[in-house]
Write an enzyme that holds these catalytic residues in place. Structure first.
Site, mmCIF file in Angstrom:
data_model
loop_
_atom_site.group_PDB
_atom_site.id
_atom_site.type_symbol
_atom_site.label_atom_id
_atom_site.label_comp_id
_atom_site.label_asym_id
_atom_site.label_seq_id
_atom_site.Cartn_x
_atom_site.Cartn_y
_atom_site.Cartn_z
ATOM 1 N N TYR A 1 0.846 -1.197 0.000
ATOM 2 C CA TYR A 1 0.000 0.000 0.000
ATOM 3 C C TYR A 1 0.881 1.247 0.000
ATOM 4 O O TYR A 1 1.971 1.226 0.577
ATOM 5 C CB TYR A 1 -0.876 0.042 1.253
ATOM 6 C CG TYR A 1 -2.014 -0.942 1.272
ATOM 7 C CD1 TYR A 1 -3.247 -0.614 0.707
ATOM 8 C CD2 TYR A 1 -1.887 -2.191 1.876
ATOM 9 C CE1 TYR A 1 -4.308 -1.518 0.737
ATOM 10 C CE2 TYR A 1 -2.942 -3.094 1.908
ATOM 11 C CZ TYR A 1 -4.145 -2.747 1.336
ATOM 12 O OH TYR A 1 -5.188 -3.630 1.371
ATOM 13 N N TYR B 1 -0.168 -9.921 0.693
ATOM 14 C CA TYR B 1 0.829 -9.254 1.528
ATOM 15 C C TYR B 1 0.863 -9.859 2.922
ATOM 16 O O TYR B 1 -0.132 -10.390 3.395
ATOM 17 C CB TYR B 1 0.598 -7.734 1.570
ATOM 18 C CG TYR B 1 -0.731 -7.262 2.104
ATOM 19 C CD1 TYR B 1 -0.961 -7.162 3.470
ATOM 20 C CD2 TYR B 1 -1.750 -6.883 1.240
ATOM 21 C CE1 TYR B 1 -2.173 -6.700 3.966
ATOM 22 C CE2 TYR B 1 -2.967 -6.418 1.729
ATOM 23 C CZ TYR B 1 -3.166 -6.327 3.087
ATOM 24 O OH TYR B 1 -4.378 -5.881 3.576
ATOM 25 N N ARG C 1 -2.287 -12.052 3.836
ATOM 26 C CA ARG C 1 -3.640 -11.789 3.351
ATOM 27 C C ARG C 1 -3.777 -12.267 1.907
ATOM 28 O O ARG C 1 -2.921 -11.967 1.074
ATOM 29 C CB ARG C 1 -3.940 -10.278 3.347
ATOM 30 C CG ARG C 1 -4.019 -9.565 4.687
ATOM 31 C CD ARG C 1 -5.077 -10.056 5.647
ATOM 32 N NE ARG C 1 -6.343 -10.535 5.090
ATOM 33 C CZ ARG C 1 -7.342 -9.768 4.646
ATOM 34 N NH1 ARG C 1 -7.258 -8.468 4.683
ATOM 35 N NH2 ARG C 1 -8.451 -10.321 4.180
ATOM 36 N N HIS D 1 -6.838 -8.956 -2.311
ATOM 37 C CA HIS D 1 -8.204 -8.440 -2.118
ATOM 38 C C HIS D 1 -8.267 -6.973 -2.493
ATOM 39 O O HIS D 1 -7.252 -6.266 -2.473
ATOM 40 C CB HIS D 1 -8.651 -8.616 -0.663
ATOM 41 C CG HIS D 1 -7.760 -7.900 0.308
ATOM 42 N ND1 HIS D 1 -6.612 -8.461 0.820
ATOM 43 C CD2 HIS D 1 -7.819 -6.657 0.835
ATOM 44 C CE1 HIS D 1 -6.022 -7.605 1.622
ATOM 45 N NE2 HIS D 1 -6.724 -6.483 1.645
ATOM 46 N N HIS E 1 -10.494 -3.641 -1.259
ATOM 47 C CA HIS E 1 -11.440 -3.135 -0.261
ATOM 48 C C HIS E 1 -12.543 -2.351 -0.961
ATOM 49 O O HIS E 1 -12.256 -1.551 -1.863
ATOM 50 C CB HIS E 1 -10.729 -2.197 0.713
ATOM 51 C CG HIS E 1 -9.681 -2.884 1.556
ATOM 52 N ND1 HIS E 1 -9.957 -3.396 2.807
ATOM 53 C CD2 HIS E 1 -8.371 -3.136 1.337
ATOM 54 C CE1 HIS E 1 -8.853 -3.924 3.316
ATOM 55 N NE2 HIS E 1 -7.873 -3.778 2.437
#
Ligand SMILES: [Fe+3]
Lengths: 239, 190
Positions: A106, A145, A155, A158, A160
């Site tokens: 991110y 990640y 994770r 995905h 969000h």
């Protein structure tokens, strides 16, 4: 004074995860221990701000076009319909998405995963649904990640999603997953949803129809928000 | 509240519509600060002179630096905005908590949205570690008479009522949110 609005349906709410889910460690100190107080739906719960009108930029839905250069990664199209629990389309509703880049990083400074940032990818998109309740984004497939929930915690990839729907009580923040991800059984966030059939509703479907030749793979993902107990006839629908 | 309390037929059931197959909620995660908050988010009313501030605390009384608070309220006459207004009043606000767990909104005091209900603001709490957002309400400390008969507030036991009523703090109103613990905020099942 506005005419009385119908309350929203309470069936099906067990699809949402319990707030106390020990395997996801951050829930331990962040879930209320007192029972929630039932709240009859009054105007505060039955109304909803109109968000996004006039504030959506032309490229907000295309996360690959927000910088001078092309982001690295697998270009994808993510589209689907926002429906209410009565299978009615939710029109003109704001859909916000955010995600990691193709390497699983991110841009937020708190993210310390030692994977590269991509100067051509922010990872934020917005759009309004159309008259059919449809949204559409062009983006890059996010990478998996690591996180520190437990040893070797990763994770699954995905995106969000944040949605408002038609009332204060239809607010939803969720995550869209990709089909066949081997990390599903190891992810306490996805596994916080109790039933496999409910978990499957968070997984997008690869769709050859949406896929564009020489350009991008396509994924379809419908989102179902709560519906009202009674629905007025829909002028745009054949009966 | 009369309209809400009276029984009504559930047409969805009468028509044989099956159970809602809702998309499950998931946490907003730790990394939303680059995506969801925006500069005007905390400004519910640009000309508003009411500032509501607070801190989100976890069950160990530690501030929560990765929460996102959203509020929804009517104007001073109790009317919810249905479209953009010339004065910029939006009724809705969004504010992420800072490193110390603080949030704040600039707004106006709402009027009662329905006969018999006390003025209040709807609140949604998202955070890392919250798998399904929490819902609470902000009531006002200068509304004792209305608060006493409010159909929601009056059903909350005396000592927990205080968690739903903002308190004066200098020039602002303070509404702290305790996710858990001795001072746990009352959250609603909507
Ligand atoms: Fe994430």
């Amino acid at each position: 004074m506005t005419a009385a609005l119908p309350p929203y349906r309470r069936d099906g709410m067990q699809a949402h995860p319990p707030r106390d889910h020990a395997a996801y460690r951050s829930t331990a100190l962040r879930h209320p221990k007192q029972p929630l107080l039932p709240l009859p739906h009054s105007m505060t719960e039955l109304t909803q701000p109109m968000l996004g009108t006039g504030a959506i930029g032309e490229l907000d839905h295309d996360l690959t076009q927000q910088h001078p250069g092309e982001p690295i990664g697998e270009r994808i199209i993510v589209t689907g319909r926002v429906l209410d629990g009565n299978r009615r389309p939710v029109r003109d509703t704001l859909v916000e998405i955010w995600q990691a880049n193709a390497a699983g990083r991110y841009i937020q400074k708190e993210d310390q995963h030692p994977a590269p940032l991509d100067p051509h990818f922010t990872g934020v998109g917005r759009c309004l649904t159309d008259n059919d309740g449809r949204y559409r984004f062009v983006t890059i497939k996010p990478g998996a990640y690591p996180w520190k929930n437990h040893l070797n915690a990763w994770r699954p990839a995905h995106i969000h999603f944040s949605l408002f729907g038609t009332a204060f009580v239809t607010r939803l923040i969720t995550q869209m997953y990709f089909p066949g991800d081997p990390l599903f059984p190891y992810d306490p966030i996805m596994q916080s949803v109790r039933e496999e059939s409910d978990r499957q509703r968070m997984v997008a479907r690869f769709d050859m129809e949406t896929t564009e030749p020489e350009w991008a793979l396509g994924y379809q993902w419908d989102i179902v928000l709560r519906g009202p107990e009674t629905t007025p006839p829909d002028p745009d629908e054949d009966h | 509240m009369a309209a809400v309390d009276q029984p009504r037929p559930i047409r969805a059931q009468a028509e044989g519509i099956v159970m809602q197959e809702l998309t499950p909620s998931q946490t907003v995660g730790p990394f939303f600060g680059f995506a969801l908050p925006f500069p005007e988010g905390p400004i519910v009313a640009p000309a508003g002179e009411l500032h509501i501030v607070g801190t989100v605390y976890d069950g160990a009384s530690q501030p929560v630096p990765d929460a996102l608070i959203e509020i929804w309220q009517p104007d001073a006459t109790g009317t919810f905005p249905t479209e953009p207004r010339p004065d910029g009043f939006r009724g809705w606000g969004r504010c992420g908590t800072d490193a110390d767990g603080h949030f704040g909104f600039q707004t106006i005091k709402p009027g009662p949205a329905e006969p018999g209900s006390a003025p209040h603001i709807g609140v949604v709490v998202h955070a890392r570690g919250i798998l399904h957002h929490l819902v609470t309400r902000i009531y006002f400390p200068d509304e004792n008479a209305a608060n006493a008969v409010d159909p929601v507030l009056s059903r909350v036991s005396g000592e927990r009522q205080a968690t739903l009523i903002a308190r004066p703090d200098g020039d602002v109103l303070r509404f702290d949110i305790h996710l858990q613990g001795d001072h746990e905020t009352v959250f609603f099942d909507v």
